[in-house]
Design a protein around this motif. Sequence first.
Motif, PDB file in Angstrom:
ATOM      1  N   LEU A   5       0.826  -1.211   0.000  1.00 52.23           N
ATOM      2  CA  LEU A   5       0.000   0.000   0.000  1.00 52.23           C
ATOM      3  C   LEU A   5       0.858   1.258   0.000  1.00 52.23           C
ATOM      4  CD1 LEU A   5      -2.877  -1.095   2.393  1.00 52.23           C
ATOM      5  CD2 LEU A   5      -2.998  -0.796  -0.085  1.00 52.23           C
ATOM      6  N   LEU A   6       2.004   1.227   0.693  1.00 55.03           N
ATOM      7  CA  LEU A   6       2.916   2.368   0.634  1.00 55.03           C
ATOM      8  C   LEU A   6       3.449   2.551  -0.784  1.00 55.03           C
ATOM      9  CD1 LEU A   6       4.872   1.913   3.987  1.00 55.03           C
ATOM     10  CD2 LEU A   6       3.300   3.777   3.417  1.00 55.03           C
ATOM     11  N   ASP A   7       3.750   1.458  -1.451  1.00 56.00           N
ATOM     12  CA  ASP A   7       4.189   1.537  -2.844  1.00 56.00           C
ATOM     13  C   ASP A   7       3.082   2.098  -3.732  1.00 56.00           C
ATOM     14  OD1 ASP A   7       6.645   0.494  -2.147  1.00 56.00           O
ATOM     15  OD2 ASP A   7       6.195  -1.540  -2.836  1.00 56.00           O
ATOM     16  N   THR A   8       1.823   1.716  -3.433  1.00 56.54           N
ATOM     17  CA  THR A   8       0.683   2.239  -4.193  1.00 56.54           C
ATOM     18  C   THR A   8       0.579   3.748  -4.036  1.00 56.54           C
ATOM     19  OG1 THR A   8      -0.535   0.163  -3.976  1.00 56.54           O
ATOM     20  CG2 THR A   8      -1.815   2.138  -4.467  1.00 56.54           C
ATOM     21  N   LEU A   9       0.774   4.252  -2.805  1.00 57.86           N
ATOM     22  CA  LEU A   9       0.753   5.700  -2.562  1.00 57.86           C
ATOM     23  C   LEU A   9       1.831   6.400  -3.381  1.00 57.86           C
ATOM     24  CD1 LEU A   9       0.215   6.292   1.279  1.00 57.86           C
ATOM     25  CD2 LEU A   9      -1.352   6.824  -0.595  1.00 57.86           C
ATOM     26  N   LEU A  10       3.030   5.856  -3.383  1.00 62.13           N
ATOM     27  CA  LEU A  10       4.134   6.466  -4.119  1.00 62.13           C
ATOM     28  C   LEU A  10       3.831   6.523  -5.609  1.00 62.13           C
ATOM     29  CD1 LEU A  10       7.055   7.536  -4.263  1.00 62.13           C
ATOM     30  CD2 LEU A  10       7.815   5.151  -4.362  1.00 62.13           C
ATOM     31  N   GLU A  11       3.378   5.420  -6.164  1.00 66.99           N
ATOM     32  CA  GLU A  11       3.062   5.355  -7.593  1.00 66.99           C
ATOM     33  C   GLU A  11       1.951   6.340  -7.956  1.00 66.99           C
ATOM     34  OE1 GLU A  11       3.436   3.502 -11.515  1.00 66.99           O
ATOM     35  OE2 GLU A  11       4.690   3.490  -9.709  1.00 66.99           O
ATOM     36  N   TRP A  12       0.949   6.423  -7.098  1.00 65.82           N
ATOM     37  CA  TRP A  12      -0.180   7.340  -7.335  1.00 65.82           C
ATOM     38  C   TRP A  12       0.280   8.789  -7.374  1.00 65.82           C
ATOM     39  CZ3 TRP A  12      -2.101  10.200  -2.859  1.00 65.82           C
ATOM     40  CH2 TRP A  12      -3.139  11.081  -3.167  1.00 65.82           C
ATOM     41  N   ARG A  13       1.102   9.197  -6.403  1.00 68.78           N
ATOM     42  CA  ARG A  13       1.536  10.593  -6.358  1.00 68.78           C
ATOM     43  C   ARG A  13       2.399  10.942  -7.566  1.00 68.78           C
ATOM     44  NH1 ARG A  13       1.066  14.129  -1.993  1.00 68.78           N
ATOM     45  NH2 ARG A  13       1.993  15.516  -3.544  1.00 68.78           N
ATOM     46  N   ILE A  14       3.245  10.027  -7.986  1.00 69.72           N
ATOM     47  CA  ILE A  14       4.084  10.302  -9.149  1.00 69.72           C
ATOM     48  C   ILE A  14       3.231  10.453 -10.402  1.00 69.72           C
ATOM     49  CG2 ILE A  14       5.842   9.350 -10.678  1.00 69.72           C
ATOM     50  CD1 ILE A  14       7.094   8.025  -8.191  1.00 69.72           C
ATOM     51  N   ARG A  15       2.349   9.487 -10.630  1.00 70.77           N
ATOM     52  CA  ARG A  15       1.522   9.537 -11.838  1.00 70.77           C
ATOM     53  C   ARG A  15       0.579  10.741 -11.817  1.00 70.77           C
ATOM     54  NH1 ARG A  15       1.847   5.347 -15.174  1.00 70.77           N
ATOM     55  NH2 ARG A  15       2.888   3.430 -14.459  1.00 70.77           N
ATOM     56  N   SER A  16       0.006  11.050 -10.664  1.00 71.95           N
ATOM     57  CA  SER A  16      -0.885  12.195 -10.547  1.00 71.95           C
ATOM     58  C   SER A  16      -0.151  13.499 -10.839  1.00 71.95           C
ATOM     59  CB  SER A  16      -1.493  12.240  -9.138  1.00 71.95           C
ATOM     60  OG  SER A  16      -2.257  13.411  -8.958  1.00 71.95           O
ATOM     61  N   GLY A  17       1.057  13.620 -10.315  1.00 70.55           N
ATOM     62  CA  GLY A  17       1.826  14.835 -10.554  1.00 70.55           C
ATOM     63  C   GLY A  17       2.134  15.048 -12.019  1.00 70.55           C
ATOM     64  N   VAL A  18       2.452  13.975 -12.723  1.00 72.44           N
ATOM     65  CA  VAL A  18       2.744  14.085 -14.152  1.00 72.44           C
ATOM     66  C   VAL A  18       1.479  14.426 -14.939  1.00 72.44           C
ATOM     67  CG1 VAL A  18       3.487  12.804 -16.190  1.00 72.44           C
ATOM     68  CG2 VAL A  18       4.744  12.565 -14.035  1.00 72.44           C
ATOM     69  N   ARG A  19       0.406  13.716 -14.642  1.00 73.63           N
ATOM     70  CA  ARG A  19      -0.831  13.890 -15.406  1.00 73.63           C
ATOM     71  C   ARG A  19      -1.413  15.292 -15.251  1.00 73.63           C
ATOM     72  NH1 ARG A  19      -6.230  10.010 -15.231  1.00 73.63           N
ATOM     73  NH2 ARG A  19      -7.540  11.334 -16.558  1.00 73.63           N
ATOM     74  N   SER A  20      -1.337  15.848 -14.064  1.00 74.11           N
ATOM     75  CA  SER A  20      -2.037  17.102 -13.777  1.00 74.11           C
ATOM     76  C   SER A  20      -1.138  18.319 -13.764  1.00 74.11           C
ATOM     77  CB  SER A  20      -2.741  16.993 -12.422  1.00 74.11           C
ATOM     78  OG  SER A  20      -1.795  16.774 -11.391  1.00 74.11           O
ATOM     79  N   ALA A  21       0.132  18.182 -14.161  1.00 74.53           N
ATOM     80  CA  ALA A  21       1.091  19.278 -14.033  1.00 74.53           C
ATOM     81  C   ALA A  21       0.646  20.523 -14.790  1.00 74.53           C
ATOM     82  CB  ALA A  21       2.464  18.828 -14.515  1.00 74.53           C
ATOM     83  N   ASP A  22       0.207  20.378 -16.036  1.00 75.49           N
ATOM     84  CA  ASP A  22      -0.168  21.542 -16.830  1.00 75.49           C
ATOM     85  C   ASP A  22      -1.403  22.223 -16.247  1.00 75.49           C
ATOM     86  OD1 ASP A  22       1.929  21.037 -18.497  1.00 75.49           O
ATOM     87  OD2 ASP A  22       0.741  20.045 -20.037  1.00 75.49           O
ATOM     88  N   TRP A  23      -2.378  21.410 -15.824  1.00 78.21           N
ATOM     89  CA  TRP A  23      -3.588  21.997 -15.227  1.00 78.21           C
ATOM     90  C   TRP A  23      -3.252  22.749 -13.972  1.00 78.21           C
ATOM     91  CZ3 TRP A  23      -6.234  22.148 -10.714  1.00 78.21           C
ATOM     92  CH2 TRP A  23      -7.563  22.620 -10.759  1.00 78.21           C
ATOM     93  N   ALA A  24      -2.400  22.177 -13.122  1.00 80.30           N
ATOM     94  CA  ALA A  24      -2.042  22.828 -11.861  1.00 80.30           C
ATOM     95  C   ALA A  24      -1.363  24.164 -12.115  1.00 80.30           C
ATOM     96  CB  ALA A  24      -1.143  21.908 -11.039  1.00 80.30           C
ATOM     97  N   THR A  25      -0.499  24.224 -13.112  1.00 79.38           N
ATOM     98  CA  THR A  25       0.186  25.472 -13.437  1.00 79.38           C
ATOM     99  C   THR A  25      -0.812  26.531 -13.874  1.00 79.38           C
ATOM    100  OG1 THR A  25       2.166  24.273 -14.080  1.00 79.38           O
ATOM    101  CG2 THR A  25       1.939  26.520 -14.907  1.00 79.38           C
ATOM    102  N   GLU A  26      -1.752  26.150 -14.729  1.00 81.18           N
ATOM    103  CA  GLU A  26      -2.754  27.113 -15.208  1.00 81.18           C
ATOM    104  C   GLU A  26      -3.689  27.539 -14.089  1.00 81.18           C
ATOM    105  OE1 GLU A  26      -6.391  27.331 -18.504  1.00 81.18           O
ATOM    106  OE2 GLU A  26      -5.020  25.612 -18.456  1.00 81.18           O
ATOM    107  N   PHE A  27      -4.056  26.589 -13.208  1.00 82.76           N
ATOM    108  CA  PHE A  27      -4.981  26.891 -12.128  1.00 82.76           C
ATOM    109  C   PHE A  27      -4.417  27.978 -11.228  1.00 82.76           C
ATOM    110  CE2 PHE A  27      -6.718  26.138  -7.864  1.00 82.76           C
ATOM    111  CZ  PHE A  27      -8.062  26.083  -8.132  1.00 82.76           C
ATOM    112  N   ARG A  28      -3.161  27.900 -10.924  1.00 81.09           N
ATOM    113  CA  ARG A  28      -2.551  28.887 -10.033  1.00 81.09           C
ATOM    114  C   ARG A  28      -2.320  30.224 -10.736  1.00 81.09           C
ATOM    115  NH1 ARG A  28      -0.033  24.051  -8.276  1.00 81.09           N
ATOM    116  NH2 ARG A  28      -0.516  23.591  -6.113  1.00 81.09           N
TER     117      ARG A  28
END
Length: 487
Positions: free
Chosen positions: A464-487
């Motif tokens: 489950l700790l590995d699942t958390l790590l994988e999720w945060r990495i993939r989420s950060g990559v997927r949403s990077a452009d949106w997060a930049t525009e949102f701010r």
Amino acid sequence: MSTSRPNIVFVITDQQRMDTIGALGASHMDTPNLDRLAEEGVTFTDCHITAPSCAPSRASLFTGHYPHTTGIYKNGDRWTRSWVEDLRESGYHTVNVGKMHTAPYNTPLGFDERYEVENKDRYLGPVPAGDPPLPGEKFYLDEWDRALQARGLLKQQREFYRQWDDYDERLGAFEWELPEDAHPDVFVGDFAARWLNHMPALDQPLFMQVGFPGPHPPYDPTPEYAAAYMDRDLPMPTRSDADLEGQPPPLKKLRAHHEAVDHDSVSHDVDASEEQLHRQRAYYYANVAMIDEQVGKLLDALEANGYDDTVVVFTSDHGEALGDHGHIQKWTMYDVITNVPTIVWSPDRFESRTVEELVSLFDLGPTVLDLAGVEADPSIEAQSLVPALEGDDEWTGRDQVFAEHARDGILRETAFMTMVRTDDWKLVHFVDEEAGQLFDLNADPDELVNRWDDPDAQAVKRDLLDTLLEWRIRSGVRSADWATEFR
């Protein structure tokens, strides 16, 4: 099934537990209107929030992104954007009546019309738009404030309740002593129904968000509702000495903080008497019953005014501990906080069914966009539930759900808390602690036995700790452009 663009009424309560709807197994509840939604609609019984407090949960819901992407980690963080803007641009008339918890409170957020009503016990100034606060931001009056002021009424709130001789004994449970129609949940229900009854016919579809301030504390039903629930057996808090002792240091300190500070008019007592706990729960459940009556008004107003093709979504931003695990309100990752009632009702579009697969609360965002025929941003991290609504046999739900929260003025003893939950296990990680929480949900559905240090559970913990790590990495990559525009 209709293929037209439906009207959408999105009803959100604040801090509502799963055990509050009669049709979903809560035999102690009288909720005929919510029962109707559940019996005629699609009910998601395993829907979990993405953050255990109001603003980050709502911002996640109305953007389709996790708090680590929105940057809205706690109440008060600036929040000014949402997918409601996309609905409006696509041709919907967008209306908000009641609570949204944006920051600033009255930011447009994509609504053509906003009639905001914020927390019941809000006695401080508004969330500032600037730091330091801009001129004129010291005071803020919402629609409810102005209505009470026009009638010469003083809002019941913390400073009012502190004058009661038994304030500390009440644990946040107080009778509403003003006129019933001045109660915030009744006010919001009446306002929304009045809008539907008197607004001229629209030549465009309607999106209406109705935000009830309750059953968030103070637990303040009218005397009649309170009496009805005081006179019945109610489920009482689930906890044990082992449960309390097995909690990580941040949660032990959270309990102590609640006992020291009366947030939202709630004086917390881990060792409260059965009588005190029964009254607290009776008033809380009574407040839900009051909201149920207002939901009935909305359904009647929709029917009376020709809103035949309407999808009603009912949910809450998070649950409420009510003494379970020795805690009160939210700020933890127990199921009584993360698992919220979620119903989508449109009998002409979707057959009644119960969906038991895991889903996340923010999945309702792309679901609404999907129903409205609006394409969601490709970076969005939430997933449309329309296949589940339509009974698609290939739809399987989520393998896991996630939630997170940063340090704030109440959850003060950890910098960051993160949850991952599957059908079988739940893990809660504290970034600055060796201790955490791990629950076997099959053997221990009440989450009373923390197996974080159990040698027999270390393989699951590591996975489950590995699942958390994988999720945060993939989420950060997927949403990077949106997060930049949102701010």
